[in-house]
Scaffold this motif. Structure first.
Motif, PDB file in Angstrom:
ATOM      1  N   ILE A 154       3.172  11.073  -2.810  1.00 26.70           N
ATOM      2  CA  ILE A 154       2.559  12.395  -2.785  1.00 26.70           C
ATOM      3  C   ILE A 154       3.505  13.380  -3.451  1.00 26.70           C
ATOM      4  N   PRO A 203      -2.790  11.873  -4.221  1.00 23.28           N
ATOM      5  CA  PRO A 203      -1.835  10.814  -3.872  1.00 23.28           C
ATOM      6  C   PRO A 203      -1.999   9.591  -4.764  1.00 23.28           C
ATOM      7  N   ASP A 234       0.816  -1.211   0.000  1.00 20.79           N
ATOM      8  CA  ASP A 234       0.000   0.000   0.000  1.00 20.79           C
ATOM      9  C   ASP A 234       0.853   1.267   0.000  1.00 20.79           C
ATOM     10  N   VAL A 235       1.996   1.225  -0.677  1.00 26.92           N
ATOM     11  CA  VAL A 235       2.886   2.374  -0.752  1.00 26.92           C
ATOM     12  C   VAL A 235       2.141   3.576  -1.318  1.00 26.92           C
ATOM     13  N   GLU A 236       2.482   4.758  -0.809  1.00 31.83           N
ATOM     14  CA  GLU A 236       1.797   5.984  -1.220  1.00 31.83           C
ATOM     15  C   GLU A 236       2.816   7.003  -1.708  1.00 31.83           C
ATOM     16  N   VAL A 286      -1.558   5.632  -4.863  1.00 30.33           N
ATOM     17  CA  VAL A 286      -1.516   4.566  -3.864  1.00 30.33           C
ATOM     18  C   VAL A 286      -1.524   3.206  -4.529  1.00 30.33           C
ATOM     19  N   SER A 287      -0.760   2.288  -3.987  1.00 24.37           N
ATOM     20  CA  SER A 287      -0.621   0.876  -4.361  1.00 24.37           C
ATOM     21  C   SER A 287       0.702   0.639  -5.078  1.00 24.37           C
ATOM     22  N   ARG A 288       1.207  -0.547  -4.916  1.00 24.32           N
ATOM     23  CA  ARG A 288       2.505  -0.923  -5.465  1.00 24.32           C
ATOM     24  C   ARG A 288       2.538  -0.787  -6.983  1.00 24.32           C
ATOM     25  N   TYR A 300       0.659   1.066  -9.142  1.00 26.45           N
ATOM     26  CA  TYR A 300       0.568   2.428  -9.651  1.00 26.45           C
ATOM     27  C   TYR A 300       1.829   3.232  -9.353  1.00 26.45           C
ATOM     28  N   VAL A 301       2.357   3.071  -8.149  1.00 22.34           N
ATOM     29  CA  VAL A 301       3.571   3.797  -7.783  1.00 22.34           C
ATOM     30  C   VAL A 301       4.752   3.309  -8.614  1.00 22.34           C
ATOM     31  N   LYS A 307       7.341   2.808   2.235  1.00 21.46           N
ATOM     32  CA  LYS A 307       5.938   3.034   2.597  1.00 21.46           C
ATOM     33  C   LYS A 307       5.387   4.322   1.994  1.00 21.46           C
ATOM     34  N   ARG A 308       6.190   5.388   2.024  1.00 17.98           N
ATOM     35  CA  ARG A 308       5.738   6.661   1.491  1.00 17.98           C
ATOM     36  C   ARG A 308       6.865   7.360   0.730  1.00 17.98           C
TER      37      ARG A 308
END
Length: 325
Positions: free
Chosen positions: A233, A246, A229-231, A248-250, A252-253, A309-310
């Motif tokens: 921003i 933001p 659930d990496v985010e 969110v999710s592995r 998409y990031v 994580k972020r």
């Protein structure tokens, strides 16, 4: 007449010298406090300057005598806190109209004269600074004084002109708003920050590994470094391209990061690549993207349980003009 003029000149000289000694001795501490209260390097510098200018103007005749003050640190922290409290209230109104996501201005501590390792230990992680935006100005003051500087509640109460009971309640509410405890009255309200938030686990070698996997197109290896659930921003301030919401999710990031790296890095050798650099901002390793000799983006990273994580991408040029190349 000349004797009177000479006496006044000597008085102002002594007053100036005392203020200068205080300024040099307490500036790093007060900047750290002001920055963590405002999330802005520019506002923090202005707040400290304003406080010492006011101090200089007050120190005359029967006014406060600096050399004889018993608790100068507490007095100066109170002055800076009051100045920042005004800045925080006005900033909240501006941020309501801010275009896209708002992120704190990164602090290039190495570029600040006399800012030493001792002060860096009093700097909360960048992830915590982001979370502080959920708090009211008084809650933020209590939290920063407690968590970053270790002030006792009696000292916090004196700075805020409140009683200790109210300060304890504000501290508990602050932690609840930040999601650090489930309820404001929980028994662990005094347990402090989780270690992952107090000192970020991301290391320079880990960042190099991430960048290498991204640039080499190793999708599976890169995905293994990201939390499910990496985010991400991104803050462009309406001046440059940035994601408005933001990500969110592995999956998409990962797609987003791959696109950034392909654009920014044209050389597979990350060590000599002119577009990427690892720099310490806010006392923690970060990634700097450069374009045409200027900083284009600063990436602040936060890990939990060994996974990313972020990701915070600061792209607003006004927030990068104090970060050195």
């Amino acid at each position: 007449m000349q004797d009177s003029q000479h006496c006044n000149e000597r008085k102002y000289s002594c007053r100036s010298q005392e203020t200068k000694v205080w300024y040099e001795g307490y500036k790093p501490l007060l900047f750290s406090l002001a920055y963590q209260l405002t999330g802005s390097v520019t506002d923090a510098e202005d707040a400290v300057q304003d406080v010492f200018l006011k101090l200089y103007e007050r120190h005359e005749g029967d006014a406060i005598q600096l050399a004889n003050m018993q608790y100068p640190k507490a007095y100066l922290c109170k002055m800076v806190t009051n100045r920042c409290h005004d800045l925080m209230r006005s900033a909240r109104k501006k941020r309501e109209q801010y275009y896209g996501q708002w992120l704190p201005e990164p602090a290039d501590l190495e570029a600040i004269p006399s800012y030493e390792e001792a002060e860096q230990k009093e700097m909360l992680s960048y992830a915590v600074l982001v979370m502080l935006e959920k708090l009211s100005p008084p809650e933020r003051v209590v939290f920063v004084l407690r968590e970053a500087f270790g002030f006792e509640y009696a000292a916090v109460a004196a700075i805020l002109d409140k009683n200790e009971v109210n300060c304890r309640k504000m501290y508990s509410r602050a932690k609840a708003k930040m999601g650090l405890i489930n309820e404001p009255a929980a028994n662990d309200a005094e347990s402090g920050l989780p270690e992952q938030l107090r000192k970020e686990a991301v290391s320079e070698s880990w960042i190099k590994q991430l960048l290498f996997c991204l640039q080499q197109g190793k999708a599976e290896q890169t995905a293994a470094l990201l939390s499910q659930d990496v985010e991400l921003i991104s803050d462009g301030g309406g001046q440059v391209t940035a994601a408005l919401h933001p990500i969110v999710s592995r999956d998409y990031v990962l797609r987003f990061l791959t696109g950034i790296i392909r654009k920014a890095a044209t050389d597979t050798n990350l060590v000599v690549n002119n577009n990427l650099a690892i720099r310490y901002l806010n006392g923690q390793p970060s990634v700097i993207f450069q374009s045409n000799g200027k900083i284009d983006t600063a990436a602040m990273l936060h890990m939990e349980d060994g996974l990313l994580k972020r990701i915070y991408l600061i792209r607003n040029p006004q927030k990068l003009n104090k970060v050195g190349l």
